[in-house]
Design a protein around this motif. Structure first.
Motif, mmCIF file in Angstrom:
data_model
loop_
_atom_site.group_PDB
_atom_site.id
_atom_site.type_symbol
_atom_site.label_atom_id
_atom_site.label_comp_id
_atom_site.label_asym_id
_atom_site.label_seq_id
_atom_site.Cartn_x
_atom_site.Cartn_y
_atom_site.Cartn_z
ATOM 1 N N THR A 169 0.761 -1.170 0.051
ATOM 2 C CA THR A 169 -0.179 -0.080 0.028
ATOM 3 C C THR A 169 0.831 1.444 -0.211
ATOM 4 O OG1 THR A 169 -0.122 -0.417 2.523
ATOM 5 C CG2 THR A 169 -1.910 -0.933 1.106
ATOM 6 N N CYS A 170 0.258 2.317 -0.747
ATOM 7 C CA CYS A 170 0.859 3.553 -0.506
ATOM 8 C C CYS A 170 0.894 4.219 0.957
ATOM 9 C CB CYS A 170 -0.011 4.790 -1.365
ATOM 10 S SG CYS A 170 -0.235 4.235 -2.912
ATOM 11 N N LYS A 171 -0.093 3.946 1.743
ATOM 12 C CA LYS A 171 0.108 4.439 3.128
ATOM 13 C C LYS A 171 0.525 3.292 3.918
ATOM 14 C CE LYS A 171 -2.496 6.457 6.851
ATOM 15 N NZ LYS A 171 -3.822 7.225 7.193
ATOM 16 N N GLY A 172 1.701 3.346 4.496
ATOM 17 C CA GLY A 172 2.490 2.242 5.230
ATOM 18 C C GLY A 172 3.312 1.357 4.715
ATOM 19 N N GLY A 173 3.243 1.179 3.225
ATOM 20 C CA GLY A 173 4.150 0.416 2.415
ATOM 21 C C GLY A 173 5.500 0.986 2.206
ATOM 22 N N PRO A 174 6.137 0.461 1.453
ATOM 23 C CA PRO A 174 7.696 0.764 1.057
ATOM 24 C C PRO A 174 7.628 2.229 0.833
ATOM 25 C CG PRO A 174 7.383 -1.355 0.433
ATOM 26 C CD PRO A 174 6.034 -0.753 0.786
ATOM 27 N N PRO A 175 8.184 3.232 1.260
ATOM 28 C CA PRO A 175 8.360 4.576 1.148
ATOM 29 C C PRO A 175 9.027 5.075 -0.268
ATOM 30 C CG PRO A 175 9.745 4.183 3.103
ATOM 31 C CD PRO A 175 9.028 2.832 2.748
ATOM 32 N N LEU A 176 9.986 4.143 -0.614
ATOM 33 C CA LEU A 176 10.773 4.583 -1.796
ATOM 34 C C LEU A 176 10.333 3.767 -3.209
ATOM 35 C CD1 LEU A 176 14.390 5.194 -0.412
ATOM 36 C CD2 LEU A 176 12.840 6.656 -1.327
ATOM 37 N N SER A 177 9.145 2.959 -2.957
ATOM 38 C CA SER A 177 8.742 2.480 -4.114
ATOM 39 C C SER A 177 8.150 3.335 -5.025
ATOM 40 C CB SER A 177 7.673 1.332 -3.608
ATOM 41 O OG SER A 177 6.903 0.691 -4.750
ATOM 42 N N GLY A 206 1.219 5.712 -9.310
ATOM 43 C CA GLY A 206 2.850 6.151 -9.373
ATOM 44 C C GLY A 206 3.045 7.018 -8.335
ATOM 45 N N ARG A 207 4.172 7.013 -7.710
ATOM 46 C CA ARG A 207 4.679 8.070 -6.727
ATOM 47 C C ARG A 207 5.638 8.903 -7.480
ATOM 48 N NH1 ARG A 207 5.625 4.348 -2.038
ATOM 49 N NH2 ARG A 207 4.032 4.707 -0.633
ATOM 50 N N ALA A 208 5.972 9.865 -7.031
ATOM 51 C CA ALA A 208 7.079 10.878 -7.475
ATOM 52 C C ALA A 208 7.963 10.266 -8.408
ATOM 53 C CB ALA A 208 7.495 12.028 -6.684
ATOM 54 N N ASN A 209 8.785 9.338 -7.793
ATOM 55 C CA ASN A 209 9.875 8.850 -8.678
ATOM 56 C C ASN A 209 9.384 8.227 -9.962
ATOM 57 O OD1 ASN A 209 8.780 6.882 -6.961
ATOM 58 N ND2 ASN A 209 10.773 6.051 -6.378
ATOM 59 N N PHE A 210 8.039 7.739 -9.942
ATOM 60 C CA PHE A 210 7.566 6.939 -11.102
ATOM 61 C C PHE A 210 7.413 8.056 -12.212
ATOM 62 C CE2 PHE A 210 3.949 5.939 -14.018
ATOM 63 C CZ PHE A 210 4.317 4.619 -14.227
ATOM 64 N N TYR A 211 6.850 9.134 -11.824
ATOM 65 C CA TYR A 211 6.870 10.155 -13.161
ATOM 66 C C TYR A 211 8.231 10.583 -13.544
ATOM 67 C CZ TYR A 211 1.999 10.031 -11.542
ATOM 68 O OH TYR A 211 0.868 9.620 -11.219
ATOM 69 N N GLY A 212 9.299 10.686 -12.557
ATOM 70 C CA GLY A 212 10.573 11.141 -13.288
ATOM 71 C C GLY A 212 11.065 10.013 -14.255
ATOM 72 N N ILE A 213 10.672 8.689 -13.889
ATOM 73 C CA ILE A 213 10.891 7.397 -14.950
ATOM 74 C C ILE A 213 10.087 7.639 -16.286
ATOM 75 C CG2 ILE A 213 11.176 4.838 -15.164
ATOM 76 C CD1 ILE A 213 11.053 4.817 -12.203
ATOM 77 N N SER A 214 8.858 8.004 -15.949
ATOM 78 C CA SER A 214 7.932 8.233 -17.089
ATOM 79 C C SER A 214 8.568 9.239 -17.952
ATOM 80 C CB SER A 214 6.591 8.496 -16.453
ATOM 81 O OG SER A 214 5.758 8.634 -17.833
ATOM 82 N N MET A 215 8.857 10.328 -17.799
ATOM 83 C CA MET A 215 9.438 11.320 -18.591
ATOM 84 C C MET A 215 10.716 10.645 -19.516
ATOM 85 S SD MET A 215 7.908 14.294 -17.864
ATOM 86 C CE MET A 215 9.369 15.496 -18.648
ATOM 87 N N VAL A 216 11.520 9.758 -18.925
ATOM 88 C CA VAL A 216 12.631 9.327 -19.775
ATOM 89 C C VAL A 216 12.112 8.256 -20.623
ATOM 90 C CG1 VAL A 216 14.659 8.124 -19.629
ATOM 91 C CG2 VAL A 216 14.254 9.725 -17.976
ATOM 92 N N ALA A 217 11.252 7.384 -20.100
ATOM 93 C CA ALA A 217 10.364 6.075 -20.890
ATOM 94 C C ALA A 217 9.906 6.756 -22.088
ATOM 95 C CB ALA A 217 9.595 5.563 -20.167
ATOM 96 N N GLU A 218 9.008 7.936 -22.108
ATOM 97 C CA GLU A 218 8.418 8.598 -23.113
ATOM 98 C C GLU A 218 9.156 9.216 -24.141
ATOM 99 O OE1 GLU A 218 5.172 7.930 -23.767
ATOM 100 O OE2 GLU A 218 4.612 7.031 -22.201
#
Length: 570
Positions: free
Chosen positions: A415-423, A440-452
């Motif tokens: 879960t987003c709440k209580g789960g791994p914070p850097l996932s 997706g969390r913040a870091n996911f969107y950073g990855i998405s910018m590169v992936a796209e």
């Protein structure tokens, strides 16, 4: 550099070795949308609109009047037709500088993009997500899960990697429905899971729906080459060409430190067991490459490269730059000051280059199947933050430009709440397992910018000024150029950066998309083009503010704390 396992996202995690950020501390491990649209389309936020010609350049001048006949009055200038005037064009409206700006001045940034190639490329499939091997048993990894399919599509042909701490502790493969042996131990949050062919069949539906590929890890902690070979045989038959590779064990260099092996474990023992596994796998699935060693200790890379096994090999290593959890090595501590720094950027380059040197000398591809900001248990000041999105984009582009061809950010289905914070991804619902609705969390969107980014070849460039800014350029098959500017200056304090960009041609169009956030520490506030989604499609992006038609020099300003992708067609 570290392992990543799925543990509660709180500082008092009961088992720090099983964290969602996957690492043990230095003492134990000895390691260290869319806000805009294209021409003629409405926008969600305010943007300047002007009339420009179809070429998307400066307004078309009136045609010159024909020469006047001797002794006659000059002919009048004909009126412009609608086709000559062109469509309305939307200029990109980025978030402005902080109130009271300039609180901190930023030296102007100058970027000179060459027409010369670096020699490396960014291809589709470079970006990926890493999960625990036990997640293979999760029914949410299915084409029926629209939220998971959406995330995969936002990473544009990604790789899903399954491994992590779980594989050598709590993962049991069986194709015959055997009971899990009694010596496999788990807990409420990290239960032992049996995985079989039906799980791989379900996974294939997700891979097909999300246009993704997969790498799998087999259990080395419980030595059993025959069982591993059976898993690979089934995986090869079920997944077909969506299966990229198999890894034997997860971070074998850490077996002693994390109690997978209590009686010692050496590089020599690993190589002997690797050969046993490779031989058994080759007998039933000879075309499946072996990737490894997936170690965070560089001393294990060369022995893997030198191991005499019949399969094609891929060199892999794990890297969590800020994993000194006890503060013994200040520059390795997961602090915000370390995360947004030139030092962080430069040290990542050094570590990646070291692995690439080993792989290239042997003619092997090099991957990073598991990475993240930190491997420390629980939350820290970098967790879930906008700064982690800036770092993820820069780290991925650095790796790709150097020549690393796959990069996967370790994550969790908890879960987003209580789960791994850097996932990079997490589930809605009640801790720990949630309801399977993934986001997706913040870091996911950073990855998405590169992936796209469109696939392309990296171009050489030179730059100066800009404060904390990192720059990349790509040449695409259609001849266009993309420039990525990662402006890591403080979004709460820094003025907008004045950019002078010199291009290798004279563009007729220039568009942009941008990731932004209000502060380094902002949680759940990172957006792309104003929304929590992938970048606006290339054909619908707004024009670069101040775009100069057919000029090799472009001048504009960029807000701090952003990742901006500019695309120019000539």
């Amino acid at each position: 550099m570290a392992r990543f396992d799925s543990s509660p996202g709180k500082a008092d995690s009961p088992d720090p070795r099983n964290t969602a950020n996957a690492g043990t501390n230095a003492g134990k491990q000895r390691k260290r949308s869319r806000i805009v649209a294209g021409a003629g389309t409405a926008v969600v936020i305010a943007a300047a609109v002007v009339l420009i010609p179809l070429s998307l350049g400066s307004p078309t001048p009136a045609p010159p009047a024909p020469p006047a006949s001797s002794g006659s009055a000059p002919a009048s200038t004909p009126a412009l037709t609608p086709a000559e005037v062109g469509p309305r064009v939307t200029y990109y409206a980025q978030p402005g500088p902080p109130a009271g700006s300039p609180l901190e001045k930023v030296e102007p940034l100058k970027v000179d993009v060459s027409s010369d190639l670096v020699g490396t490329a960014l291809n589709k499939g470079t970006m990926g997500i890493s999960l625990e091997a036990t997640d293979l048993a999760d029914p949410d990894l299915s084409s029926d899960n629209a939220s998971m399919v959406k995330l995969l599509k936002e990473l544009d042909q990604p790789v899903l990697r399954f491994g992590g701490n779980a594989v050598d502790r709590r993962f049991f493969w069986t194709s015959t429905g055997e009971a899990v042996p009694a010596d496999y131990k788990g807990d409420k949050t990290h239960p032992v899971k049996a995985v079989g062919p039906a799980d791989l069949t379900r996974l294939k539906t997700l891979l097909e729906a999300g246009d993704a590929k997969v790498t799998l890890t087999v259990d080395l902690g419980h030595y059993n080459p025959a069982r591993a070979a059976d898993m690979v045989k089934n995986a090869s038959q079920i997944l077909g060409d969506r299966l990229l590779s198999i890894t034997v064990g997860n971070e074998p260099n850490g077996f002693v430190f994390n109690d997978v092996k209590t009686d010692g474990y050496s590089v020599d023992q690993y190589v002997r067991e690797l050969k046993d596994y490779a031989s058994a796998i080759y007998a039933v699935a000879p075309n499946v490459p072996i990737s490894g060693p997936g170690a965070f200790d560089s001393k294990w890379w060369q022995p893997f490269v030198d191991a005499d096994i019949p399969q094609k090999k891929v060199l892999t290593f794990h890297h969590y730059p800020l994993s000194d959890c006890d503060g013994n090595v200040p520059q390795d501590s997961p602090t915000m000051a370390n995360l947004v720094s030139h030092t962080m950027h430069d040290r990542a380059i050094d570590y990646q280059k070291a692995a690439l040197a080993v792989g290239r000398a042997a003619g092997l591809e090099t991957w990073i199947p598991e990475t993240g900001v930190s491997a420390c248990p629980g939350s820290n000041e970098t967790s879930r933050t906008h700064a982690s999105a800036l770092w993820a984009a820069d780290y991925a582009l650095t790796a790709a430009q150097l020549g690393i061809t796959r990069v996967s950010f370790h994550s969790s289905l908890l879960t987003c709440k209580g789960g791994p914070p850097l996932s990079a991804i997490c589930s809605a619902g009640t801790y720990p397992f949630g309801n399977g609705k993934m986001s997706g969390r913040a870091n996911f969107y950073g990855i998405s910018m590169v992936a796209e980014l469109e696939a392309g070849k990296f171009l050489k460039l030179g730059s100066s000024g800009g404060g904390l800014a990192f720059n990349y350029a790509l040449q695409h098959a259609d001849g266009s150029t993309s420039v990525v500017i990662i402006n890591e200056n403080d979004p709460e304090k820094a003025e907008q950066t004045s950019v002078t960009l010199n291009l290798p041609g004279k563009p007729v169009t220039g568009t942009m998309t941008q990731l932004s956030g209000p502060s380094y520490a902002a949680e759940d506030q990172t957006v792309i083009d104003g929304v929590k989604s992938e970048p606006t499609p290339l054909a619908k992006r707004a024009t670069v503010p101040g775009f100069a038609y057919k000029s090799g020099t472009q001048n504009f300003k960029l807000t701090a704390g952003t990742v901006t992708v500019l695309n120019f067609k000539y």
